[in-house]
Motif scaffolding. Sequence first.
Motif, mmCIF file in Angstrom:
data_model
loop_
_atom_site.group_PDB
_atom_site.id
_atom_site.type_symbol
_atom_site.label_atom_id
_atom_site.label_comp_id
_atom_site.label_asym_id
_atom_site.label_seq_id
_atom_site.Cartn_x
_atom_site.Cartn_y
_atom_site.Cartn_z
ATOM 1 N N ILE A 42 -14.060 -11.458 -27.150
ATOM 2 C CA ILE A 42 -13.275 -12.155 -26.138
ATOM 3 C C ILE A 42 -13.940 -13.491 -25.862
ATOM 4 O O ILE A 42 -15.143 -13.657 -26.041
ATOM 5 N N GLY A 43 -13.135 -14.457 -25.441
ATOM 6 C CA GLY A 43 -13.655 -15.795 -25.205
ATOM 7 C C GLY A 43 -13.938 -16.041 -23.745
ATOM 8 O O GLY A 43 -13.942 -15.130 -22.910
ATOM 9 N N THR A 44 -14.176 -17.290 -23.429
ATOM 10 C CA THR A 44 -14.448 -17.686 -22.061
ATOM 11 C C THR A 44 -13.266 -17.364 -21.153
ATOM 12 O O THR A 44 -12.123 -17.650 -21.495
ATOM 13 N N PHE A 45 -13.542 -16.773 -20.015
ATOM 14 C CA PHE A 45 -12.524 -16.554 -18.995
ATOM 15 C C PHE A 45 -12.500 -17.783 -18.085
ATOM 16 O O PHE A 45 -13.417 -17.980 -17.283
ATOM 17 N N ALA A 46 -11.487 -18.604 -18.213
ATOM 18 C CA ALA A 46 -11.368 -19.776 -17.362
ATOM 19 C C ALA A 46 -11.224 -19.328 -15.910
ATOM 20 O O ALA A 46 -10.468 -18.404 -15.605
ATOM 21 N N PRO A 47 -11.925 -19.957 -14.977
ATOM 22 C CA PRO A 47 -11.971 -19.459 -13.600
ATOM 23 C C PRO A 47 -10.810 -19.884 -12.715
ATOM 24 O O PRO A 47 -10.705 -19.390 -11.592
ATOM 25 N N ALA A 48 -9.938 -20.785 -13.191
ATOM 26 C CA ALA A 48 -8.937 -21.392 -12.295
ATOM 27 C C ALA A 48 -8.099 -20.361 -11.547
ATOM 28 O O ALA A 48 -7.965 -20.423 -10.315
ATOM 29 N N PHE A 49 -7.523 -19.388 -12.259
ATOM 30 C CA PHE A 49 -6.608 -18.451 -11.609
ATOM 31 C C PHE A 49 -7.339 -17.397 -10.780
ATOM 32 O O PHE A 49 -6.718 -16.732 -9.949
ATOM 33 N N PHE A 50 -8.634 -17.260 -10.994
ATOM 34 C CA PHE A 50 -9.404 -16.352 -10.136
ATOM 35 C C PHE A 50 -9.474 -16.903 -8.708
ATOM 36 O O PHE A 50 -9.652 -16.146 -7.757
ATOM 37 N N GLN A 51 -9.313 -18.227 -8.576
ATOM 38 C CA GLN A 51 -9.302 -18.823 -7.247
ATOM 39 C C GLN A 51 -8.120 -18.309 -6.434
ATOM 40 O O GLN A 51 -8.200 -18.193 -5.207
ATOM 41 N N ALA A 52 -7.012 -17.988 -7.115
ATOM 42 C CA ALA A 52 -5.840 -17.462 -6.412
ATOM 43 C C ALA A 52 -6.159 -16.134 -5.740
ATOM 44 O O ALA A 52 -5.724 -15.866 -4.615
ATOM 45 N N ALA A 53 -6.938 -15.286 -6.413
ATOM 46 C CA ALA A 53 -7.326 -14.002 -5.821
ATOM 47 C C ALA A 53 -8.230 -14.222 -4.616
ATOM 48 O O ALA A 53 -8.116 -13.535 -3.599
ATOM 49 N N ILE A 54 -9.141 -15.202 -4.719
ATOM 50 C CA ILE A 54 -10.038 -15.503 -3.601
ATOM 51 C C ILE A 54 -9.246 -16.024 -2.413
ATOM 52 O O ILE A 54 -9.434 -15.583 -1.273
ATOM 53 N N ASP A 55 -8.336 -16.964 -2.672
ATOM 54 C CA ASP A 55 -7.554 -17.554 -1.580
ATOM 55 C C ASP A 55 -6.624 -16.535 -0.922
ATOM 56 O O ASP A 55 -6.399 -16.583 0.289
ATOM 57 N N ALA A 56 -6.070 -15.626 -1.732
ATOM 58 C CA ALA A 56 -5.150 -14.627 -1.186
ATOM 59 C C ALA A 56 -5.880 -13.419 -0.617
ATOM 60 O O ALA A 56 -5.270 -12.582 0.052
ATOM 61 N N GLY A 57 -7.178 -13.320 -0.891
ATOM 62 C CA GLY A 57 -7.953 -12.198 -0.369
ATOM 63 C C GLY A 57 -7.561 -10.865 -0.984
ATOM 64 O O GLY A 57 -7.513 -9.842 -0.291
ATOM 65 N N VAL A 58 -7.298 -10.862 -2.306
ATOM 66 C CA VAL A 58 -6.887 -9.632 -2.984
ATOM 67 C C VAL A 58 -7.901 -9.291 -4.072
ATOM 68 O O VAL A 58 -8.615 -10.159 -4.571
ATOM 69 N N PRO A 59 -7.977 -8.026 -4.482
ATOM 70 C CA PRO A 59 -8.901 -7.641 -5.547
ATOM 71 C C PRO A 59 -8.378 -8.042 -6.922
ATOM 72 O O PRO A 59 -7.222 -8.435 -7.081
ATOM 73 N N VAL A 60 -9.258 -7.929 -7.907
ATOM 74 C CA VAL A 60 -8.920 -8.242 -9.297
ATOM 75 C C VAL A 60 -9.084 -6.973 -10.123
ATOM 76 O O VAL A 60 -10.115 -6.289 -10.040
ATOM 77 N N LEU A 61 -8.079 -6.662 -10.930
ATOM 78 C CA LEU A 61 -8.121 -5.471 -11.788
ATOM 79 C C LEU A 61 -8.321 -5.903 -13.233
ATOM 80 O O LEU A 61 -7.409 -6.465 -13.848
#
Length: 304
Positions: free
Chosen positions: A218-237
Amino acid sequence: MGSAAPAVDPAPVRPSPVTPLSVVPDRVGSGDPGRVAVAPDSGLHPWYPLSPCGTECIDEQRNRVSTMRMAVRVLRVAAVILSAVCAWPVVAVSPALARRRFLRGLSRRVLRALGLTVVIDDRRPFASHTRGLVVANHVSYLDIPAVAMISPASFVAKAEIACDPVSAVPARIFGTIRVERNSLRQLPATVRTVTERLEADASVVVFPEGTTRCGTSIGTFAPAFFQAAIDAGVPVLPIGLEFATASGHRGAAAFIGDDTPWDTLRRVLRTRGLSVRVTVHESQLAGEDRRELAARCARLIAGA
């Protein structure tokens, strides 16, 4: 990630015949040895996701099904699609729980009609009813039904899929959020759209690599969309996907190199003993650092 446990009948978990995925580095950035450098005269921005995998990564498949068997698979896929089209007008106006259950079952039927054996390895301590951001490694457009068996959510995908004859219909059904991969200017607006969906108690699926690979790493996981989880206060699966034959070859389902969607589809239809292993990891708290969150999920999927 739905409001009820996945309505699927997974095959028994068995040891994978293939070696683990390569581990990505702790830091997500340009130091990733798997990242392909963008040519200065390409017209692409420096962070545009390019896959190191090409047609040379596709294994030569000697173990193929007969022409008759391949024709049977085509007919089975056509029958599944036809039945889904006939049922969709009713499903579309049904309660959300019924729609999700329908899409889970449809996704599994499509994969089985294509000749794939489905193996679900759910490592969560208990069935989760929490919605949030779903992330997975990216191998093929078959990743969509594979992930949808667990979470039939909206998908973030490249804008070109709207013109793709294979993926355009699934994209509409799943309410795909389109992203212009070569436009950094539009990226913040797309992230905001994902945040709004998450805040509205809906799940969203993202492939953070931004491009497909052959499935051996697997390659680099770009962090941009992980910010959406932080801003919305939801977990990541985090969900890991492995397409492999009984002999361990992984290239049959990959959508890489000069492949067209039809090339990948034909290769899947004619391959004997192809399976997809869906590994569901425990949900991760978003925290406050999107880069750390991206790297953490990548390590989980890579098996580090």
